[in-house]
Design a protein around this motif. Sequence first.
Motif, short mmCIF file in Angstrom:
data_model
loop_
_atom_site.label_atom_id
_atom_site.label_comp_id
_atom_site.label_asym_id
_atom_site.label_seq_id
_atom_site.Cartn_x
_atom_site.Cartn_y
_atom_site.Cartn_z
N THR A 21 63.40 5.47 71.70
CA THR A 21 62.29 4.89 70.66
C THR A 21 61.06 5.43 70.97
OG1 THR A 21 62.22 3.41 72.96
CG2 THR A 21 63.35 2.53 71.16
N GLU A 49 51.10 -1.41 81.94
CA GLU A 49 50.98 -2.36 80.68
C GLU A 49 49.93 -2.17 80.29
OE1 GLU A 49 48.36 -4.91 82.80
OE2 GLU A 49 49.32 -5.47 81.07
N ARG A 50 49.65 -0.93 79.32
CA ARG A 50 48.55 -0.93 78.52
C ARG A 50 48.57 -0.40 77.38
NH1 ARG A 50 46.49 3.96 81.99
NH2 ARG A 50 45.79 2.51 83.84
N LEU A 51 50.14 0.02 77.05
CA LEU A 51 50.15 0.87 75.67
C LEU A 51 50.61 0.09 74.60
CD1 LEU A 51 52.49 3.63 77.40
CD2 LEU A 51 50.12 3.92 76.79
N TYR A 52 49.35 -0.52 73.93
CA TYR A 52 49.52 -1.20 72.66
C TYR A 52 48.71 -0.24 71.80
CZ TYR A 52 50.53 -4.86 76.09
OH TYR A 52 51.03 -5.72 76.97
N ASN A 56 46.96 -3.80 68.70
CA ASN A 56 47.47 -4.54 70.11
C ASN A 56 48.79 -5.12 70.12
OD1 ASN A 56 46.86 -5.63 72.56
ND2 ASN A 56 46.56 -7.64 71.93
N ARG A 57 49.68 -4.22 69.04
CA ARG A 57 51.17 -4.52 69.26
C ARG A 57 51.82 -3.54 70.19
NH1 ARG A 57 52.12 -3.43 62.95
NH2 ARG A 57 51.66 -1.41 63.75
N SER A 58 52.92 -4.03 70.63
CA SER A 58 53.86 -3.33 71.53
C SER A 58 55.17 -3.00 71.11
CB SER A 58 53.78 -4.07 73.00
OG SER A 58 54.86 -5.13 73.00
N LEU A 59 55.94 -2.29 71.90
CA LEU A 59 57.18 -1.83 71.38
C LEU A 59 58.11 -2.93 71.18
CD1 LEU A 59 59.56 0.33 71.26
CD2 LEU A 59 59.78 -0.20 73.62
N LEU A 60 58.00 -3.85 72.06
CA LEU A 60 58.78 -5.00 71.88
C LEU A 60 58.64 -6.06 70.65
CD1 LEU A 60 59.07 -5.60 75.62
CD2 LEU A 60 60.85 -4.86 74.37
N ASP A 61 57.53 -5.81 70.00
CA ASP A 61 57.13 -6.69 68.92
C ASP A 61 58.05 -6.13 67.78
OD1 ASP A 61 55.30 -7.97 69.96
OD2 ASP A 61 53.80 -6.71 69.55
#
Lengths: 270, 70
Positions: A21, A49-52, A56-61
């Motif tokens: 991914t 935990e800062r990689l948005y 402000n979206r993250s991988l898990l979205d």
Amino acid sequence: MDPAPLKIGPYAFRSRLFVGTGKYSTYELMRECLEASRCEVVTVAVRRERLYDAQNRSLLDFLDTKRYTILPNTAGCFTAEDAIRVARLGREILEQLENPGASWVKLEVLHDKKTLLPDPIGTLEATRELIKDGFHVMVYSSDDPAAACRLKEAGATSVMPAGSPIGSGQGVLNPNNIRIILEMLKEGDPAYPVIVDAGVGTASDVTIAMELGADGVLLNTGIAHAKDPVAMARAMAHALDAGFLAARAGRISRKLYATASSPVEGVIVY
Amino acid sequence: MTTTSLRILVNGEPQRVASPATVGTLVALRRPRPPFAVEVNRRLVRRAEYESTPLAEGDCVEIVTLVGGG
């Protein structure tokens, strides 16, 4: 195309393509590529935990954790100790997600930043520790048959030899070593899963790995950095099927000289 | 009256928290987006242990989540 399911430890998959991914230009593109690749297993990394992204979206979205089995990796670890820490952190997160991937890990203990080749000693140490800790260990290895054997003996659920260095796009550089690994690891244990991990540059590399007899292929950059990643993801899925079928169809032997395909009899040339 | 505070490192950056503090206090303060996992001084702290795990001066805390990777 209905290949036999691939069984790995407690898991069974219809797709034999494992897709990373990382490195996609957008999360939307990643999601589309995963879909096109028809994969069921996706790899992820564990990071602070800062990689948005900008919104402000993250991988898990963008990752349907009900659909995909997540295979967390220990990428970026250069010692057994760090890899073990990262594996435990990954499991903690996947348990919260109630994803079946909580019980396995893609173990990488790397030797150096330039080659990203595995450190065989650290890899073996971490494999042993993680198995004691209850993990099914999918272990990234070099294409060295001796290293692969030691990892299987240590209890690795699957040994995953590199075709060539991570992200290099060089394909399967030493097919003979992959063949030897397959022969040695599957001797008396034909169902033992061997997955070619890393180095895939294009679809034919996937086919070659499968024709050699691999049980699956794990790749990331080959799709993510293709000019048209979605088209390449589709190509990878077809390439995998082609290699899987060809491996079981039994290829002809290589001969030095030609043998005509059309009958010699009845030819009108005098 | 002075309130004592602890200096700790969170994800490599210095942070002060009022003493006494636990992992639970820190998580409530930073409100990381779930899912996440926490370790203190290289040891995983499971969710059920947050409130019972005290933080001490100089502790190194990591709060991690999942990101894209191969």
